[in-house]
Design a protein around this motif. Structure first.
Motif, mmCIF file in Angstrom:
data_model
loop_
_atom_site.group_PDB
_atom_site.id
_atom_site.type_symbol
_atom_site.label_atom_id
_atom_site.label_comp_id
_atom_site.label_asym_id
_atom_site.label_seq_id
_atom_site.Cartn_x
_atom_site.Cartn_y
_atom_site.Cartn_z
ATOM 1 N N ILE A 23 0.838 -1.198 0.000
ATOM 2 C CA ILE A 23 0.000 0.000 0.000
ATOM 3 C C ILE A 23 0.875 1.250 0.000
ATOM 4 C CG2 ILE A 23 -1.742 1.283 1.293
ATOM 5 C CD1 ILE A 23 -2.748 -1.369 2.416
ATOM 6 N N THR A 24 1.935 1.238 0.802
ATOM 7 C CA THR A 24 2.859 2.369 0.832
ATOM 8 C C THR A 24 3.505 2.579 -0.543
ATOM 9 O OG1 THR A 24 3.304 2.084 3.186
ATOM 10 C CG2 THR A 24 4.981 3.234 1.905
ATOM 11 N N THR A 25 3.811 1.486 -1.235
ATOM 12 C CA THR A 25 4.374 1.585 -2.584
ATOM 13 C C THR A 25 3.435 2.344 -3.500
ATOM 14 O OG1 THR A 25 5.640 -0.466 -2.339
ATOM 15 C CG2 THR A 25 5.138 0.245 -4.581
ATOM 16 N N ASP B 223 15.074 11.630 3.899
ATOM 17 C CA ASP B 223 15.841 10.655 3.111
ATOM 18 C C ASP B 223 16.032 9.407 3.975
ATOM 19 O OD1 ASP B 223 17.679 9.141 1.732
ATOM 20 O OD2 ASP B 223 19.143 10.735 1.466
ATOM 21 N N PRO B 224 15.427 8.272 3.590
ATOM 22 C CA PRO B 224 15.518 7.080 4.448
ATOM 23 C C PRO B 224 16.861 6.368 4.376
ATOM 24 C CG PRO B 224 14.300 6.550 2.465
ATOM 25 C CD PRO B 224 14.587 8.026 2.405
ATOM 26 N N GLN C 206 14.188 3.249 -6.738
ATOM 27 C CA GLN C 206 15.226 2.445 -6.102
ATOM 28 C C GLN C 206 14.963 2.297 -4.602
ATOM 29 O OE1 GLN C 206 18.840 4.535 -7.350
ATOM 30 N NE2 GLN C 206 19.237 2.909 -8.829
ATOM 31 N N LEU C 207 14.488 3.350 -3.975
ATOM 32 C CA LEU C 207 14.154 3.276 -2.555
ATOM 33 C C LEU C 207 13.037 2.260 -2.314
ATOM 34 C CD1 LEU C 207 14.174 7.079 -1.627
ATOM 35 C CD2 LEU C 207 16.010 5.416 -1.312
ATOM 36 N N ILE C 208 12.041 2.264 -3.200
ATOM 37 C CA ILE C 208 10.946 1.309 -3.080
ATOM 38 C C ILE C 208 11.444 -0.113 -3.278
ATOM 39 C CG2 ILE C 208 8.898 0.457 -4.309
ATOM 40 C CD1 ILE C 208 8.017 3.363 -4.593
ATOM 41 N N MET D 175 13.010 -1.106 -0.087
ATOM 42 C CA MET D 175 11.987 -1.259 0.945
ATOM 43 C C MET D 175 11.325 -2.627 0.872
ATOM 44 S SD MET D 175 8.408 0.854 1.437
ATOM 45 C CE MET D 175 7.685 0.161 -0.071
ATOM 46 N N ASN D 176 10.932 -3.021 -0.323
ATOM 47 C CA ASN D 176 10.235 -4.286 -0.482
ATOM 48 C C ASN D 176 11.172 -5.487 -0.448
ATOM 49 O OD1 ASN D 176 7.490 -3.356 -0.708
ATOM 50 N ND2 ASN D 176 8.036 -2.513 -2.699
ATOM 51 N N LYS D 177 12.378 -5.328 -0.951
ATOM 52 C CA LYS D 177 13.336 -6.440 -0.941
ATOM 53 C C LYS D 177 13.735 -6.804 0.476
ATOM 54 C CE LYS D 177 17.865 -7.844 -2.726
ATOM 55 N NZ LYS D 177 19.011 -7.449 -3.598
ATOM 56 N N TYR D 178 13.991 -5.798 1.295
ATOM 57 C CA TYR D 178 14.459 -6.045 2.659
ATOM 58 C C TYR D 178 13.358 -5.861 3.706
ATOM 59 C CZ TYR D 178 18.925 -5.571 0.262
ATOM 60 O OH TYR D 178 19.974 -5.725 -0.603
ATOM 61 N N SER D 179 12.144 -5.565 3.256
ATOM 62 C CA SER D 179 11.025 -5.289 4.161
ATOM 63 C C SER D 179 11.438 -4.264 5.217
ATOM 64 C CB SER D 179 10.534 -6.574 4.844
ATOM 65 O OG SER D 179 9.279 -6.351 5.457
ATOM 66 N N SER D 180 11.993 -3.147 4.760
ATOM 67 C CA SER D 180 12.538 -2.133 5.654
ATOM 68 C C SER D 180 11.427 -1.255 6.233
ATOM 69 C CB SER D 180 13.548 -1.259 4.907
ATOM 70 O OG SER D 180 13.915 -0.145 5.681
#
Length: 379
Positions: free
Chosen positions: A71-73, A112-113, A302-304, A307-312
């Motif tokens: 949802i955040t994506t 900036d995360p 790239q940030l997304i 986020m999804n690859k590492y479930s950050s």
């Protein structure tokens, strides 16, 4: 109670699939003894035409956990765009002459995360390279874009919360290394010697209480606990590590993101020969500042991906709040939830029964139905 939210998409390449067999297999799976008593909901739909093919409790509100990041994506891509980036600025007040700044310096966070230690190093070197050798005023860290740093909304703490785990690090508009610290623990020089302990970011912010011991072989479980006390944060290292063992890395969160960031930057700037005569503190940037330098994040796509690859959780919280700051002018937790609802409704997702707290899904109270999640993937 165990809960599960299952989503399956059928693509045009699945056209030859016998849907009757699929339905029988899925019905059988829902009766499996391994999920007896679990709160399970599922939806299967055709990705080509959006038709629902099979479902099981599709309108049953379930804790989405990290599915919330999907949802955040959607919210971030819809409101910011894939090429969007966040920009951290260094600004100043006063007069700069001969390398001496008679005024204050402001590090202005933009959410900036991935403002990791290498990028803080670049900010410090860029400040020095811009001609500022001495700051006679204060170094001010401005994270006001998200409001005051806070714990992830809706999360009271996990069973391991007393250890200070990195996954529940606080949310802030300015951070170092995802508001966490990496602690590496390995064997010492000989049996009986203290274990070797080092921090990824060498800083005086943390006091290290090393009680771990090196053994000839075997060894009891190592542990690292972050303790907040009147003298500041302490990293307590306990247990035993064998001489032949490999090093282990433990990640612990930082309770005071701005205090930590300020000390890290101060130490780096000092290593380059810079001098800060005033205080290092948190605060907001006045309107009459001038920019010295800036540093942009990687693009949103790239940030997304990370986020999804590492479930950050940290990336998710930052991106959702940055989206709300841009779209609504409100980067708070409330603004983030409001923008999430608006975006879902824009794409025809009924959010009447949805219970939303944050962008990462780190809450026991959040609720989303399988049909609502299906709507996210069809958006």
């Amino acid at each position: 109670m165990m809960s599960a939210l299952l989503l399956t998409l059928l693509t045009p390449g699945d056209a030859a699939l016998d849907l009757r067999d699929l339905e029988k297999d899925l019905d059988k799976a829902m009766r499996d003894s391994s999920i007896a008593g679990a709160d399970v909901g599922a939806v299967v739909w055709n990705l080509q035409d959006g038709a629902e093919i099979w479902s099981h409790n599709p309108d049953n509100p379930i804790n989405p956990a990290s599915c919330q990041k999907a949802i955040t994506t959607l919210v971030a891509l819809d409101n910011l765009g894939p090429a969007h980036s966040r920009t951290t600025e260094i600004r100043y007040t006063g007069e700069l002459e001969g390398g001496v700044l008679d005024g204050d310096v402001y590090i202005v966070g933009d959410g900036d995360p991935q403002l990791v230690i290498e990028r803080w190093w670049k900010l410090a070197t860029d400040l020095k390279a811009s001609g500022v050798d001495v700051i006679k005023g204060d170094l001010v860290l401005d994270a006001s874009i998200f409001g005051e740093p806070e714990t992830i909304p809706g999360w009271p703490g996990g069973d391991d919360g007393f250890m200070g785990p990195a996954y529940e690090a606080p949310v802030s508009g300015l951070m170092v290394n995802y508001n966490s610290v990496a602690v590496e623990v390995g064997p010492g020089d000989a049996p009986g010697a203290p274990a070797r302990v080092s921090l990824e970011v060498p800083t005086e912010w943390f006091h290290v209480d090393n009680r771990a011991v090196t053994t000839s072989y075997g060894g009891r479980q190592l542990g690292v606990k972050r303790i907040e006390g009147p003298e500041g944060p302490t990293l307590l290292v306990t247990g035993q590590v064998a001489m032949s063992a490999s090093s282990r890395t433990f990640y612990r969160n930082v309770a005071d993101p701005l205090g930590y960031a300020g000390m890290v930057f101060d130490e780096m700037y000092t290593r380059w020969g810079g001098v800060i005569e005033g205080e290092v503190r948190a605060g907001e940037t006045p309107g009459d500042t001038e920019r010295l330098t800036q540093l942009s994040s990687r693009p949103l796509w790239q940030l997304i991906g990370d986020m999804n690859k590492y479930s950050s959780n940290q990336i998710a919280e930052s991106l959702l709040r940055a989206s709300a700051a841009e779209a609504l002018g409100d980067g708070s937790a409330e603004g983030a939830v409001e923008l999430t609802k608006q975006t879902l409704e824009k794409y025809g997702v009924d959010v009447t029964d949805a219970v939303l707290y944050n962008g990462s899904g780190l809450t026991r109270e959040g609720r989303v139905t399988p049909r609502q999640m299906a709507g996210v993937f069809q958006a």
